[in-house]
Design a protein around this motif. Structure first.
Motif, mmCIF file in Angstrom:
data_model
loop_
_atom_site.group_PDB
_atom_site.id
_atom_site.type_symbol
_atom_site.label_atom_id
_atom_site.label_comp_id
_atom_site.label_asym_id
_atom_site.label_seq_id
_atom_site.Cartn_x
_atom_site.Cartn_y
_atom_site.Cartn_z
ATOM 1 N N ILE A 471 0.819 -1.208 0.000
ATOM 2 C CA ILE A 471 0.000 0.000 0.000
ATOM 3 C C ILE A 471 0.857 1.265 0.000
ATOM 4 O O ILE A 471 0.676 2.163 -0.841
ATOM 5 N N LEU A 472 1.798 1.355 0.939
ATOM 6 C CA LEU A 472 2.593 2.578 1.037
ATOM 7 C C LEU A 472 3.495 2.795 -0.169
ATOM 8 O O LEU A 472 3.528 3.909 -0.727
ATOM 9 N N PRO A 473 4.226 1.776 -0.654
ATOM 10 C CA PRO A 473 5.027 1.992 -1.865
ATOM 11 C C PRO A 473 4.181 2.408 -3.069
ATOM 12 O O PRO A 473 4.582 3.288 -3.840
ATOM 13 N N GLU A 474 3.012 1.795 -3.224
ATOM 14 C CA GLU A 474 2.153 2.164 -4.355
ATOM 15 C C GLU A 474 1.597 3.575 -4.173
ATOM 16 O O GLU A 474 1.437 4.313 -5.156
ATOM 17 N N LEU A 475 1.300 3.942 -2.928
ATOM 18 C CA LEU A 475 0.819 5.299 -2.676
ATOM 19 C C LEU A 475 1.895 6.328 -3.013
ATOM 20 O O LEU A 475 1.622 7.358 -3.642
ATOM 21 N N ARG A 476 3.126 6.033 -2.622
ATOM 22 C CA ARG A 476 4.218 6.964 -2.911
ATOM 23 C C ARG A 476 4.519 7.035 -4.405
ATOM 24 O O ARG A 476 4.957 8.077 -4.911
ATOM 25 N N ALA A 477 4.293 5.944 -5.110
ATOM 26 C CA ALA A 477 4.581 5.910 -6.544
ATOM 27 C C ALA A 477 3.429 6.452 -7.376
ATOM 28 O O ALA A 477 3.589 6.679 -8.582
ATOM 29 N N TYR A 478 2.299 6.706 -6.754
ATOM 30 C CA TYR A 478 1.124 7.174 -7.501
ATOM 31 C C TYR A 478 1.399 8.552 -8.082
ATOM 32 O O TYR A 478 1.796 9.479 -7.363
ATOM 33 N N SER A 479 1.195 8.704 -9.390
ATOM 34 C CA SER A 479 1.580 9.966 -10.045
ATOM 35 C C SER A 479 0.548 10.449 -11.058
ATOM 36 O O SER A 479 0.865 11.322 -11.871
ATOM 37 N N GLU A 480 -0.636 9.925 -11.007
ATOM 38 C CA GLU A 480 -1.649 10.376 -11.969
ATOM 39 C C GLU A 480 -2.087 11.792 -11.598
ATOM 40 O O GLU A 480 -2.610 12.022 -10.499
ATOM 41 N N PRO A 481 -1.895 12.770 -12.496
ATOM 42 C CA PRO A 481 -2.207 14.170 -12.147
ATOM 43 C C PRO A 481 -3.705 14.403 -12.000
ATOM 44 O O PRO A 481 -4.512 13.864 -12.751
ATOM 45 N N ASP A 482 -4.054 15.173 -11.004
ATOM 46 C CA ASP A 482 -5.444 15.564 -10.780
ATOM 47 C C ASP A 482 -5.666 17.011 -11.234
ATOM 48 O O ASP A 482 -6.807 17.428 -11.449
ATOM 49 N N LEU A 483 -4.564 17.750 -11.354
ATOM 50 C CA LEU A 483 -4.610 19.140 -11.795
ATOM 51 C C LEU A 483 -3.633 19.300 -12.958
ATOM 52 O O LEU A 483 -2.454 18.964 -12.830
ATOM 53 N N SER A 484 -4.109 19.753 -14.086
ATOM 54 C CA SER A 484 -3.283 19.850 -15.278
ATOM 55 C C SER A 484 -2.718 21.270 -15.414
ATOM 56 O O SER A 484 -3.399 22.207 -15.867
ATOM 57 N N ILE A 485 -1.459 21.464 -14.986
ATOM 58 C CA ILE A 485 -0.754 22.753 -15.125
ATOM 59 C C ILE A 485 0.691 22.470 -15.519
ATOM 60 O O ILE A 485 1.200 21.365 -15.262
ATOM 61 N N PRO A 486 1.387 23.419 -16.129
ATOM 62 C CA PRO A 486 2.782 23.195 -16.531
ATOM 63 C C PRO A 486 3.672 22.927 -15.320
ATOM 64 O O PRO A 486 3.428 23.418 -14.210
ATOM 65 N N ASP A 487 4.716 22.153 -15.540
ATOM 66 C CA ASP A 487 5.647 21.828 -14.454
ATOM 67 C C ASP A 487 6.351 23.070 -13.906
ATOM 68 O O ASP A 487 6.744 23.096 -12.743
ATOM 69 N N ASP A 488 6.563 24.107 -14.750
ATOM 70 C CA ASP A 488 7.282 25.301 -14.293
ATOM 71 C C ASP A 488 6.345 26.407 -13.815
ATOM 72 O O ASP A 488 6.741 27.569 -13.705
ATOM 73 N N PHE A 489 5.074 26.032 -13.518
ATOM 74 C CA PHE A 489 4.098 27.052 -13.130
ATOM 75 C C PHE A 489 4.548 27.827 -11.900
ATOM 76 O O PHE A 489 4.461 29.053 -11.846
ATOM 77 N N GLU A 490 5.091 27.110 -10.886
ATOM 78 C CA GLU A 490 5.495 27.786 -9.657
ATOM 79 C C GLU A 490 6.668 28.745 -9.892
ATOM 80 O O GLU A 490 6.789 29.775 -9.225
ATOM 81 N N ASP A 491 7.548 28.396 -10.881
ATOM 82 C CA ASP A 491 8.684 29.275 -11.144
ATOM 83 C C ASP A 491 8.235 30.618 -11.694
ATOM 84 O O ASP A 491 8.861 31.650 -11.428
ATOM 85 N N THR A 492 7.188 30.616 -12.463
ATOM 86 C CA THR A 492 6.748 31.866 -13.097
ATOM 87 C C THR A 492 5.622 32.558 -12.350
ATOM 88 O O THR A 492 5.398 33.767 -12.505
ATOM 89 N N HIS A 493 4.898 31.826 -11.555
ATOM 90 C CA HIS A 493 3.737 32.402 -10.861
ATOM 91 C C HIS A 493 3.799 32.275 -9.342
ATOM 92 O O HIS A 493 2.939 32.800 -8.657
ATOM 93 N N GLY A 494 4.814 31.596 -8.865
ATOM 94 C CA GLY A 494 4.791 31.310 -7.444
ATOM 95 C C GLY A 494 5.572 32.281 -6.566
ATOM 96 O O GLY A 494 5.632 32.108 -5.360
ATOM 97 N N ARG A 495 6.258 33.326 -7.183
ATOM 98 C CA ARG A 495 7.020 34.262 -6.378
ATOM 99 C C ARG A 495 6.100 35.334 -5.791
ATOM 100 O O ARG A 495 5.179 35.799 -6.426
ATOM 101 N N ALA A 496 6.439 35.737 -4.597
ATOM 102 C CA ALA A 496 5.662 36.811 -3.976
ATOM 103 C C ALA A 496 5.926 38.119 -4.711
ATOM 104 O O ALA A 496 7.057 38.388 -5.134
ATOM 105 N N PRO A 497 4.967 38.983 -4.893
ATOM 106 C CA PRO A 497 5.172 40.269 -5.604
ATOM 107 C C PRO A 497 6.117 41.205 -4.817
ATOM 108 O O PRO A 497 6.121 41.197 -3.597
ATOM 109 N N ARG A 498 6.923 42.006 -5.559
ATOM 110 C CA ARG A 498 7.845 42.940 -4.941
ATOM 111 C C ARG A 498 7.192 44.313 -4.861
ATOM 112 O O ARG A 498 6.504 44.751 -5.765
ATOM 113 N N HIS A 499 7.481 45.053 -3.780
ATOM 114 C CA HIS A 499 6.922 46.414 -3.588
ATOM 115 C C HIS A 499 8.066 47.409 -3.567
ATOM 116 O O HIS A 499 9.137 47.114 -3.049
#
Length: 499
Positions: A471-499
């Protein structure tokens, strides 16, 4: 003898009066409803390789009568897909309904439910109405036996359940984490491998139909039959027939003989009077049928002894039909003391009289003998019996009940010797062998609604726990995406805004 009411004329079957398209539409509706309730719908039992290099079955079901079919359907609903049904009978003759059962109607009330899993359209009533019309359902008191057989055939088709017919299981033995099941058919002997086995072997699952020694030792085999076996009724035309027994099969055999032209039927039994009350109806409650195995051993034992002492009467329609037929005679307090040939006639001694017949039928039920069951060849010396686990108080001993297996909460066999032969737990006796442990519910149409979930929950629990390490190895290996977004989304959208 008290006055007997005139018999009704029960029908062996009701000719379909509604266009076949009504049943076709029902079939389509039921399949759609099954699909609608199929979430979660993916198989979840990991495959296991057998010693033969093939994929082992998750569950092998021995017997494709009503209990076997319902078990296979229930497992399919639970995502267990590697199941297989085998049956010794030819196609269409699984169970007793079109073979040795001779009653015109079922004993169970027509409103009994349990096969439909909460889907009314899958139940007997909707099928009957589609085949015969609603008026026919309202008019019939109990469902004709042949209609019940036709319903089971439809049920099997709805679920798309395949059956390997003409296959006798000759042994079950351990094969590592699997069970090796020896299956003999016309093609020879084949070993199938399965994680679990269910024995849905019906009313004779704890032994077999046996003719009493007083008959078998005194007569040539051609001069007697057992009521729960094939009978060449045509041979009985013009003959005097003796029937030993007082249950439903005795009366049904007597009726069948007279309908085939027998000159007379004398039905003999040892009791001073026929049973009037059916104790099985008293325990047909949701509480009793669901939680029966939770009762203490002493109470389960006493209930089983009560059933043995009181027994149940023949079905009313069988009794009324028999006793209204010319040539039928009833002999109470008439055990057969001696049986033998007298010239070409059969001579039967009963207290205070001698009877003479041309043929006899033993309607004497089954003998409890686990060793007589071929599928239990390796199992029977290793499984616990009630005589091993429970010592009744003085005056409550019963040698027959003591020989029945002492089963676990999911109908599983338990080892006779604690700590040894743990593999026997992987075989489940969903048959008459479970009578003391689980009540008379595994072979009862009325009992399936409550007993079957207990069996299936036990099977799926065993299958699930067997793969807990994954159970645990299969749970850790589970990789079916539930949310479809680009892999680099956090790099371009995940930074806090500068003031």
């Amino acid at each position: 003898m008290s006055t007997v009411r005139p018999a009704r004329d029960p029908r062996t079957s009701i000719a379909p009066s509604i266009a076949p398209s009504a049943l076709d539409r029902l079939t389509q509706t039921v399949r759609e409803e099954i699909a609608l309730l199929a979430y979660p719908d993916r198989p979840w039992v990991a495959p296991a390789a057998g010693p033969d290099g093939g994929t082992a079955l998750d569950v092998l079901i021995v017997g494709a009568g009503q209990s076997g079919l319902l078990t296979a359907a229930a497992l399919k609903r639970e995502g267990v897909v590697r199941t297989h049904l085998v049956d010794a009978a030819p196609p269409g003759l699984e169970g007793p309904w079109l073979s040795f059962a001779r009653m015109h109607e079922l004993r169970s009330p027509k409103v009994t439910v349990g096969s439909e899993f909460g889907l009314p359209n899958l139940g007997l009533r909707r099928w009957f109405e589609a085949r015969h019309g609603r008026a026919a359902w309202e008019a019939v008191q109990r469902v004709p036996r042949t209609d019940w057989a036709a319903y089971l055939a439809w049920y099997r088709a709805v679920w798309d359940l395949s059956v390997e017919n003409g296959t006798q299981v000759e042994d079950i033995r351990p094969a590592g984490a699997l069970l090796a099941v020896a299956c003999r058919s016309g093609a020879g002997l084949r070993t199938r491998y399965a994680r679990l086995v269910v024995l849905a072997t019906g009313s004779d699952g704890a032994g077999g139909w046996r003719v009493p020694a007083v008959v078998a030792d005194g007569l040539p085999a051609s001069r007697y039959d057992h009521a729960n076996g094939p009978i060449d009724l045509a041979r009985l035309a013009g003959r005097r027939v003796g029937v030993l027994g007082h249950g439903a099969s005795a009366f049904d055999a007597g009726v069948a003989a007279l309908e085939a032209g027998a000159a007379s039927v004398d039905l003999c039994f040892r009791r001073a009077r026929l049973p009037r009350v059916n104790p099985h109806r008293a325990i047909e409650t949701a509480g009793m049928m669901t939680h029966y195995p939770s009762l203490p051993d002493s109470l389960r034992w006493r209930i089983a002894r009560h059933f043995r002492a009181v027994d149940q009467p023949p079905a009313r329609h069988s009794f009324e039909r028999a006793t209204a037929m010319p040539g039928f005679r009833l002999h109470c307090a008439a055990p057969w003391l001696a049986v033998g040939m007298e010239g070409d006639a059969i001579r039967v001694e009963i207290p205070d009289a001698t009877l003479r017949f041309d043929h006899v039928i033993a309607a004497t039920g089954q003998a409890v003998d686990l060793a007589a069951r071929p599928e239990l060849r390796s199992l029977h010396p290793r499984v616990a019996r009630w005589g091993d686990r429970y010592a009744p108080p003085p005056g409550e001993a019963d040698a027959r009940l003591a020989q029945l297996p002492y089963l676990g909460p999911a109908f599983e066999f338990l080892p006779r010797d604690p700590g040894a032969d743990d593999w026997v737990r992987r075989v489940h006796a969903f048959s008459s062998a479970s009578t003391v442990s689980h009540g008379p519910h595994a072979t009862s149409i009325a009992g399936h609604r409550h007993a079957l979930p207990r069996l299936v929950r036990g099977l799926t629990r065993t299958l699930f726990l067997a793969q807990a390490d994954h159970i645990l190895p299969e749970l850790r290996a589970y990789s079916e995406p539930d949310l479809s977004i680009p892999d680099d989304f956090e790099d371009t959208h995940g930074r806090a805004p500068r003031h």
